[in-house]
Structure formats: structure tokens, C-alpha cells
Design an enzyme around this catalytic site. Structure first.
Site, mmCIF file in Angstrom:
data_model
loop_
_atom_site.group_PDB
_atom_site.id
_atom_site.type_symbol
_atom_site.label_atom_id
_atom_site.label_comp_id
_atom_site.label_asym_id
_atom_site.label_seq_id
_atom_site.Cartn_x
_atom_site.Cartn_y
_atom_site.Cartn_z
ATOM 1 N N LYS A 129 119.474 68.383 -9.904
ATOM 2 C CA LYS A 129 119.181 69.211 -8.734
ATOM 3 C C LYS A 129 118.333 68.416 -7.752
ATOM 4 O O LYS A 129 117.319 67.818 -8.135
ATOM 5 C CB LYS A 129 118.421 70.475 -9.138
ATOM 6 C CG LYS A 129 119.297 71.578 -9.687
ATOM 7 C CD LYS A 129 118.453 72.830 -9.878
ATOM 8 C CE LYS A 129 119.281 73.995 -10.314
ATOM 9 N NZ LYS A 129 118.455 75.225 -10.478
ATOM 10 N N GLU A 163 106.154 74.228 -17.454
ATOM 11 C CA GLU A 163 107.591 74.028 -17.674
ATOM 12 C C GLU A 163 107.884 73.769 -19.147
ATOM 13 O O GLU A 163 108.926 74.184 -19.660
ATOM 14 C CB GLU A 163 108.094 72.863 -16.817
ATOM 15 C CG GLU A 163 107.954 73.065 -15.315
ATOM 16 C CD GLU A 163 108.996 74.008 -14.725
ATOM 17 O OE1 GLU A 163 109.803 74.573 -15.501
ATOM 18 O OE2 GLU A 163 109.016 74.195 -13.501
ATOM 19 N N LYS A 221 116.789 71.100 -21.912
ATOM 20 C CA LYS A 221 117.349 71.171 -20.562
ATOM 21 C C LYS A 221 118.706 70.487 -20.490
ATOM 22 O O LYS A 221 119.644 71.005 -19.880
ATOM 23 C CB LYS A 221 116.395 70.549 -19.540
ATOM 24 C CG LYS A 221 116.958 70.635 -18.128
ATOM 25 C CD LYS A 221 115.937 70.449 -17.047
ATOM 26 C CE LYS A 221 116.551 70.752 -15.683
ATOM 27 N NZ LYS A 221 115.583 70.624 -14.580
ATOM 28 N N GLU A 227 125.054 75.652 -12.221
ATOM 29 C CA GLU A 227 124.311 76.909 -12.307
ATOM 30 C C GLU A 227 125.152 78.119 -11.906
ATOM 31 O O GLU A 227 124.776 78.920 -11.052
ATOM 32 C CB GLU A 227 123.035 76.858 -11.457
ATOM 33 C CG GLU A 227 122.010 77.921 -11.853
ATOM 34 C CD GLU A 227 120.656 77.735 -11.206
ATOM 35 O OE1 GLU A 227 120.226 78.654 -10.509
ATOM 36 O OE2 GLU A 227 120.050 76.669 -11.388
ATOM 37 N N ARG A 280 122.596 78.064 -16.884
ATOM 38 C CA ARG A 280 121.549 77.194 -16.358
ATOM 39 C C ARG A 280 120.446 77.986 -15.649
ATOM 40 O O ARG A 280 119.298 77.534 -15.573
ATOM 41 C CB ARG A 280 122.146 76.149 -15.403
ATOM 42 C CG ARG A 280 121.093 75.191 -14.869
ATOM 43 C CD ARG A 280 121.657 73.990 -14.154
ATOM 44 N NE ARG A 280 120.583 73.127 -13.697
ATOM 45 C CZ ARG A 280 120.740 71.884 -13.263
ATOM 46 N NH1 ARG A 280 121.943 71.339 -13.214
ATOM 47 N NH2 ARG A 280 119.699 71.163 -12.887
ATOM 48 N N ASN A 287 115.239 78.957 -14.803
ATOM 49 C CA ASN A 287 114.434 79.468 -13.694
ATOM 50 C C ASN A 287 113.458 80.561 -14.127
ATOM 51 O O ASN A 287 112.937 81.284 -13.268
ATOM 52 C CB ASN A 287 115.344 80.004 -12.583
ATOM 53 C CG ASN A 287 116.097 78.898 -11.881
ATOM 54 O OD1 ASN A 287 115.530 77.876 -11.529
ATOM 55 N ND2 ASN A 287 117.391 79.092 -11.687
ATOM 56 N N HIS A 305 110.483 81.380 -11.984
ATOM 57 C CA HIS A 305 110.606 80.671 -10.716
ATOM 58 C C HIS A 305 110.860 81.590 -9.525
ATOM 59 O O HIS A 305 110.467 81.256 -8.403
ATOM 60 C CB HIS A 305 111.711 79.620 -10.813
ATOM 61 C CG HIS A 305 111.317 78.404 -11.592
ATOM 62 N ND1 HIS A 305 110.965 78.469 -12.922
ATOM 63 C CD2 HIS A 305 111.220 77.091 -11.240
ATOM 64 C CE1 HIS A 305 110.657 77.242 -13.349
ATOM 65 N NE2 HIS A 305 110.806 76.410 -12.356
ATOM 66 N N HIS A 308 108.318 80.718 -6.860
ATOM 67 C CA HIS A 308 108.688 80.189 -5.549
ATOM 68 C C HIS A 308 108.178 81.093 -4.433
ATOM 69 O O HIS A 308 107.750 80.609 -3.370
ATOM 70 C CB HIS A 308 110.207 80.045 -5.444
ATOM 71 C CG HIS A 308 110.754 78.903 -6.243
ATOM 72 N ND1 HIS A 308 112.105 78.714 -6.431
ATOM 73 C CD2 HIS A 308 110.147 77.895 -6.916
ATOM 74 C CE1 HIS A 308 112.303 77.628 -7.165
ATOM 75 N NE2 HIS A 308 111.117 77.122 -7.476
ATOM 76 N N HIS A 344 103.217 73.737 -7.996
ATOM 77 C CA HIS A 344 104.449 74.395 -8.437
ATOM 78 C C HIS A 344 104.312 74.951 -9.848
ATOM 79 O O HIS A 344 104.656 76.116 -10.109
ATOM 80 C CB HIS A 344 105.618 73.398 -8.373
ATOM 81 C CG HIS A 344 106.882 73.915 -8.978
ATOM 82 N ND1 HIS A 344 107.593 74.967 -8.438
ATOM 83 C CD2 HIS A 344 107.552 73.546 -10.103
ATOM 84 C CE1 HIS A 344 108.653 75.219 -9.198
ATOM 85 N NE2 HIS A 344 108.655 74.373 -10.206
#
Length: 293
Positions: A75, A117, A159, A169, A173, A177, A180, A184, A197
Site C-alpha cells: 500500500k 500495530e 500480514k 483489499e 485484508r 484496519n 484505523h 484515521h 499514527h
């Protein structure tokens, strides 16, 4: 050398890099090298995907977050003022080289951001890994070499397996997230300056866990374990002085949303997450009001 931080992951910075490549007469057989954290990797990858319709690039991630997440999977993106990672492409690096010695240069806050993460992987598919993290989180924060090597390798294994099933995705996938959509939105509310982040993702994971608890999916004990481990990792678990309406407005612009509405990654049990339609707005508002106070 590019400036640090999500606020610089923009089309303007992208244009500056493209200008330099053209001025230096880089050709299609060039190979770009992303030496740095997630912002550098995302930006370099998008430049590589776009320059002359695609050139090779190599990821040399120097932060924990980049080593376990953003450097793996292909990504690439830059941010739009209204939403994160809205402009980008899927473009796989030809190699990823993660040297754990670079992590010794990180401030503790940056290391903790990466741990969000790592913890995510245990929550979504590997309860055994989550339990291992509970036992070894102090070693990870103290930069124990063996613990770091195992955590990074296991994170990348998880991952890579998910990406191999669903590179673009369209389905599974999206599990990656977890936290997220909330995270975000928090980053945008904070102008990409208030939280790193990983910090925003950590708060987002708590919000996802609390939403799952409110729906009767996740047990109270497992919800507490998630919050406790994130806190032990040095991460914030609440966001103060954030308006519910403002956060929801940013969440509606999430990339997982479609014409039918918002989707979230929620938790049925430790080691088992699902992508699902967002619950009733009243449920979300109740959870957010409690956690953002």
C-alpha cells in the site's frame, strides 16, 4: 531528505520528489530506496508507482511501525486534507530490509506507537500471539533483541499471509484496519500533529473493542485485557477534548465506506475479528461519548 510527520505526506511533497527525479534524469530502470518510517515508505512507494508509470523501490524501514506494518503489503499513498491515504496505489517493493538496530535510535513514544500495530495482529487472528505479548511487552519496550525479532517476524508473517489472500483489499485484508477507521479520524481531527499514527490506532482499537463489547460480541474480560496491554505498551487509550460529531464526520469519509454506509473492523473474541457494517449510530455515539470525554 524529507521533513518528518504525517502533515508532510501530501501531494505537494509528492510533486517535489517527482521534480527532483525529472531534474536528475532518473529513468525507468531506476530503483528508489525508502529509508525511514511509515511516512517516507508510503510517499516513496507512491512516487515509485507513479513515476514513468512505475519503477522499482526498496523499503528500508527504521521505525517499529514501519517494520511490522506499513513497509509490508504494497500500500502506498499520500493524504488529502479531508482524509488520510485517499490518494495512492498498490505497488509492491522488490525487497524489504528491517534492521532492528535502527529501533535503538527511536524515542520511547515512537516505539510505543509501533507496538499498537503489533498488538493489533494478535487481536485480529492470533490469540496465542496476544498472550505472548502480554508476557513480553516489557522486554519489547526495553528493546530486547530476541523479543523484538520474534514480534517483528510474527507480525510480518500474519500480514503477509493476509495480503497473499487479498492483495487489493476486497475482503479479508480489511481486517488489518482494526482501529484505523477511528484512528484515521482522530489523526485528521488532531491535524496530524496531536497523535502519532500508532497512538491514534491504539485509541481506535479501544473504541473498536468498546463497540464490540456494547454489541455483546466481546467479553468484558477480553476488552479489559486489550485496554490493559495497550496501556502497558505506553499508548493512550482515551482521547479527550474531541467532539463526537466531528469524529463521526471524518469517519464517514473512510476508505472502507461504500454506498451502503460505514464499515468497521470489530472483535468477536481475541484472535477473531470481522469486517462488518457499523452498528446503529446511537450505539457509536454512546461509546464515543464515554471514551472521548
Amino acid at each position: 531528505m524529507l521533513p518528518d510527520g504525517e502533515r508532510h505526506k501530501t501531494l505537494a511533497t509528492f510533486g517535489t520528489v517527482i521534480d527532483r527525479l525529472i531534474e536528475a534524469r532518473f529513468h525507468r530502470d531506476s530503483c528508489l530506496v525508502a529509508l525511514g518510517g511509515g511516512v517516507i515508505g508510503d510517499l516513496t512507494g507512491y512516487v515509485a508507482a507513479s513515476y514513468q508509470r512505475g519503477v522499482d523501490f526498496v523499503q528500508l524501514p527504521t521505525t517499529l511501525l514501519a517494520q511490522v506494518d506499513s513497509s509490508v503489503g504494497g500500500k502506498t499513498a499520500v493524504n488529502h486534507p479531508r482524509a488520510k491515504n485517499m490518494i495512492g496505489a498498490f505497488h509492491q517493493p522488490i525487497a524489504v530490509l528491517a534492521d532492528t538496530d535502527t529501533l535503538r535510535s527511536l524515542p520511547p513514544r515512537e516505539l510505543s506507537a509501533g507496538l499498537a500495530e503489533v498488538i493489533k495482529y494478535g487481536i485480529i487472528v492470533d490469540a496465542g500471539f496476544f498472550a505472548w505479548l502480554e508476557e513480553h511487552i516489557d522486554e519489547l519496550r526495553n528493546l530486547d533483541g530476541a523479543a523484538l525479532t520474534y514480534a517483528i517476524r510474527r507480525s510480518c508473517e500474519i500480514k503477509a499471509a493476509i495480503v497473499a489472500e487479498d492483495e487489493r483489499e476486497h475482503g479479508r485484508r480489511a481486517l488489518l484496519n482494526l482501529g484505523h477507521t477511528f484512528g484515521h479520524a482522530l489523526e485528521a481531527v488532531g491535524n496530524y500533529e496531536r497523535w502519532l499514527h500508532g497512538e491514534a490506532v491504539g485509541i481506535g482499537i479501544v473504541l473498536a473493542a468498546r463497540t464490540s463489547l456494547a454489541l455483546g460480541w466481546l467479553g468484558a474480560r477480553d476488552c479489559e485485557r486489550i485496554e490493559r496491554l495497550l496501556g502497558r505498551a505506553g499508548l493512550p487509550t482515551r482521547a479527550e477534548r474531541v467532539g463526537v460529531d466531528e469524529l463521526l464526520e471524518h469517519m464517514r469519509g473512510d476508505k472502507k465506506a461504500d454506498r451502503a454506509g460505514l464499515k468497521l473492523v470489530l472483535i468477536e473474541a481475541l484472535g477473531r475479528a470481522v469486517v462488518t457494517r457499523a452498528p446503529a449510530e446511537s450505539t457509536l455515539r454512546s461509546v464515543l461519548a464515554e471514551q472521548l470525554a
